[in-house]
Motif scaffolding. Structure first.
Motif, mmCIF file in Angstrom:
data_model
loop_
_atom_site.group_PDB
_atom_site.id
_atom_site.type_symbol
_atom_site.label_atom_id
_atom_site.label_comp_id
_atom_site.label_asym_id
_atom_site.label_seq_id
_atom_site.Cartn_x
_atom_site.Cartn_y
_atom_site.Cartn_z
ATOM 1 N N LEU A 141 0.698 -1.056 -0.016
ATOM 2 C CA LEU A 141 0.034 -0.088 0.012
ATOM 3 C C LEU A 141 0.671 1.287 -0.027
ATOM 4 N N ILE A 142 0.710 2.144 -0.936
ATOM 5 C CA ILE A 142 1.500 3.228 -1.198
ATOM 6 C C ILE A 142 0.947 4.484 -1.093
ATOM 7 N N PHE A 143 1.501 5.266 0.089
ATOM 8 C CA PHE A 143 1.030 7.010 0.210
ATOM 9 C C PHE A 143 2.005 7.592 -0.503
ATOM 10 N N ASP A 144 1.905 8.378 -1.221
ATOM 11 C CA ASP A 144 2.661 9.355 -1.894
ATOM 12 C C ASP A 144 2.613 10.759 -1.605
ATOM 13 N N LYS A 181 10.709 15.225 -4.661
ATOM 14 C CA LYS A 181 10.334 16.086 -3.802
ATOM 15 C C LYS A 181 9.632 15.612 -2.507
ATOM 16 N N GLY A 182 9.303 14.563 -2.586
ATOM 17 C CA GLY A 182 8.299 14.032 -1.375
ATOM 18 C C GLY A 182 9.006 12.429 -1.058
ATOM 19 N N LEU A 183 7.974 12.016 -0.332
ATOM 20 C CA LEU A 183 8.311 10.921 0.427
ATOM 21 C C LEU A 183 7.144 9.515 0.091
ATOM 22 N N HIS A 184 7.647 8.301 -0.186
ATOM 23 C CA HIS A 184 6.385 7.537 -0.222
ATOM 24 C C HIS A 184 6.366 6.773 1.280
ATOM 25 N N VAL A 185 5.235 6.441 1.589
ATOM 26 C CA VAL A 185 5.006 5.756 3.051
ATOM 27 C C VAL A 185 4.441 4.507 2.489
ATOM 28 N N VAL A 186 5.125 3.214 2.709
ATOM 29 C CA VAL A 186 4.762 2.018 2.280
ATOM 30 C C VAL A 186 4.370 1.283 3.503
ATOM 31 N N VAL A 187 3.211 0.512 3.221
ATOM 32 C CA VAL A 187 2.720 -0.445 4.190
ATOM 33 C C VAL A 187 2.583 -1.967 3.685
ATOM 34 N N PRO A 188 3.275 -2.932 4.169
ATOM 35 C CA PRO A 188 3.260 -4.238 3.696
ATOM 36 C C PRO A 188 2.022 -4.867 3.701
ATOM 37 N N LEU A 189 1.225 -5.800 2.950
ATOM 38 C CA LEU A 189 0.035 -6.168 2.799
ATOM 39 C C LEU A 189 0.326 -7.663 2.817
ATOM 40 N N ASN A 190 -0.594 -8.618 3.278
ATOM 41 C CA ASN A 190 -0.462 -9.695 3.063
ATOM 42 C C ASN A 190 -1.068 -10.354 1.850
ATOM 43 N N GLY A 191 -1.333 -9.529 0.818
ATOM 44 C CA GLY A 191 -1.726 -10.058 -0.517
ATOM 45 C C GLY A 191 -3.211 -10.564 -0.572
ATOM 46 N N HIS A 192 -4.135 -10.528 0.158
ATOM 47 C CA HIS A 192 -5.405 -10.879 -0.011
ATOM 48 C C HIS A 192 -6.585 -9.858 0.028
ATOM 49 N N THR A 193 -6.003 -8.882 -0.523
ATOM 50 C CA THR A 193 -6.989 -7.641 -0.912
ATOM 51 C C THR A 193 -6.960 -7.220 -2.381
ATOM 52 N N THR A 194 -7.975 -6.944 -2.832
ATOM 53 C CA THR A 194 -8.160 -6.381 -4.288
ATOM 54 C C THR A 194 -7.587 -4.944 -4.420
ATOM 55 N N PHE A 195 -7.088 -4.665 -5.600
ATOM 56 C CA PHE A 195 -6.685 -3.249 -5.766
ATOM 57 C C PHE A 195 -7.719 -2.310 -5.425
ATOM 58 N N GLU A 196 -8.867 -2.623 -5.508
ATOM 59 C CA GLU A 196 -10.139 -1.746 -5.259
ATOM 60 C C GLU A 196 -10.283 -1.540 -3.752
ATOM 61 N N GLU A 197 -10.112 -2.657 -3.215
ATOM 62 C CA GLU A 197 -10.212 -2.528 -1.905
ATOM 63 C C GLU A 197 -9.034 -1.871 -1.202
ATOM 64 N N SER A 198 -8.018 -1.994 -1.541
ATOM 65 C CA SER A 198 -6.785 -1.443 -1.000
ATOM 66 C C SER A 198 -6.681 0.361 -1.121
ATOM 67 N N LYS A 199 -7.238 0.360 -2.434
ATOM 68 C CA LYS A 199 -6.986 1.907 -2.764
ATOM 69 C C LYS A 199 -8.331 2.423 -1.994
ATOM 70 N N GLY A 200 -9.387 1.785 -1.887
ATOM 71 C CA GLY A 200 -10.352 2.512 -0.934
ATOM 72 C C GLY A 200 -9.914 2.723 0.358
ATOM 73 N N PHE A 201 -9.313 1.677 0.886
ATOM 74 C CA PHE A 201 -9.013 1.955 2.469
ATOM 75 C C PHE A 201 -7.865 2.938 2.565
ATOM 76 N N ALA A 202 -6.876 3.094 1.493
ATOM 77 C CA ALA A 202 -5.619 3.982 1.401
ATOM 78 C C ALA A 202 -6.442 5.559 1.514
ATOM 79 N N ARG A 203 -7.504 5.737 0.683
ATOM 80 C CA ARG A 203 -8.148 6.813 0.403
ATOM 81 C C ARG A 203 -9.179 7.267 1.880
ATOM 82 N N GLU A 204 -9.473 6.263 2.372
ATOM 83 C CA GLU A 204 -10.160 6.439 3.804
ATOM 84 C C GLU A 204 -9.103 7.036 4.704
ATOM 85 N N VAL A 205 -8.019 6.352 5.054
ATOM 86 C CA VAL A 205 -6.847 6.643 5.760
ATOM 87 C C VAL A 205 -6.570 7.965 5.480
ATOM 88 N N ALA A 206 -6.069 8.275 4.285
ATOM 89 C CA ALA A 206 -6.000 9.781 3.683
ATOM 90 C C ALA A 206 -6.864 10.774 4.274
#
Length: 314
Positions: A141-144, A181-206
């Motif tokens: 999971l990547i936050f830019d 200019k910036g940073l990436h903050v990376v979260v390791p996942l266990n690989g059992h979530t879809t892209f749609e699910e992980s992106k939606g979660f990242a958006r909520e966290v942001a």
């Protein structure tokens, strides 16, 4: 630049570089790619060979998008997804479906492929968040964190605030200086979530992080709506999206490199997005040997518990 590795030259002046089980020809090795530092294609090949021990674990089994600059950083660039037939047979490809056909991505498995990509004037490697064997399920999971100007202090503060929320969700994370200019903050996942699910979660966290600090942080996709705030970008978590790979150069003045850092290093005022450069390969190798992401990426986390806990952080 220190770090050039040359095995020999052929009658046309090309370099023959031994990398693992293959000898790779680097054509026009004296071609300057970074004029401000005088760094050549041979220098790039030397760097890729020396950093391979640390870079390959971040690349293996992941489709790549290649950022190529045949005439160096001052010339035109093109982003390459499809692999030409002319590439050596030992360069791994993966064929993926796309609208209207298929595309064959390079997958970098060994140091010879890295040196070959230097011959192709590949000045940046961008990787998928999932692996070839499990393409629909990302394990990163990547936050830019993107500042409106070159203000790394604001980025450092944004990373801390994001890290706090991820910590509340029991999600370990690691930062990377992007070389831009910036940073990436990376979260390791266990690989059992879809892209749609992980992106939606990242958006909520942001959104949670930005709501806590609305004067300094934003999730606005439109630049006009960001003002002077750091943008918490989660777009890299979509299917087929890419992020710059750890230890990859960036095609920018000064030849900066994307480098993993520890949270403790962010306290150092001397650390910023472009601290490390191809002009000092030894400094990059020293940082790599520190293993700043040790133990964090070895075990990916499920998003289920964090998703259930997220409403309590609002």
């Amino acid at each position: 630049m220190n770090g050039r590795v040359i095995e020999g030259t052929d009658p046309d002046g090309a370099l023959e570089v031994r990398a693992g089980r293959h000898t790779v020809t680097v054509h026009r090795p004296d071609k300057v790619l970074f004029p401000d530092l005088g760094l050549s294609k041979a220098d790039l090949a030397g760097y890729y060979r020396r950093i391979a021990l640390f870079m390959l674990p971040q690349l293996r089994d992941r489709p790549l998008m290649l950022e190529r600059h045949p005439d160096g950083v001052r010339g035109p660039r093109f982003l390459q997804k499809d692999t030409p037939d002319s590439y050596p047979d030992w360069v791994r490809r993966v064929r993926l479906d796309r609208e209207g056909g298929t595309v064959r991505h390079v997958v970098c498995e060994d140091s010879a492929t890295l040196v070959f990509l230097a011959d192709q004037s590949c000045l940046a490697l961008h990787r998928w968040a999932s692996r070839v064997t499990r393409l629909p399920w990302p394990d990163r999971l990547i936050f830019d964190l993107d500042p409106p100007e070159d203000d790394f202090g604001a980025v450092r503060e944004a990373a801390r605030r994001l890290g706090e929320v991820l910590g509340e969700l029991n999600l370990p994370s690691v930062p990377m200086a992007t070389g831009s200019k910036g940073l990436h903050v990376v979260v390791p996942l266990n690989g059992h979530t879809t892209f749609e699910e992980s992106k939606g979660f990242a958006r909520e966290v942001a959104e949670v992080v930005a709501a806590r600090h609305p004067a300094r942080l934003t999730t606005s996709v439109r630049k006009r709506g960001r003002g002077n705030r750091v943008y918490l970008d989660v777009q890299r978590n979509g299917y087929a999206q890419t992020g710059v790979a750890p230890w990859s150069p960036r095609p920018l003045p000064g030849a900066p490199v994307a480098v993993p850092v520890s949270w403790e290093q962010l306290d150092d005022p001397g650390v910023h997005a472009r601290t490390w450069s191809l002009g000092d390969v030894e400094a990059i190798l020293d940082q790599a040997k520190r293993n700043p992401w040790a133990d964090v990426l070895t075990r990916g986390r499920p998003l289920g518990p964090a998703r259930r806990k997220l409403p309590t952080t609002r």
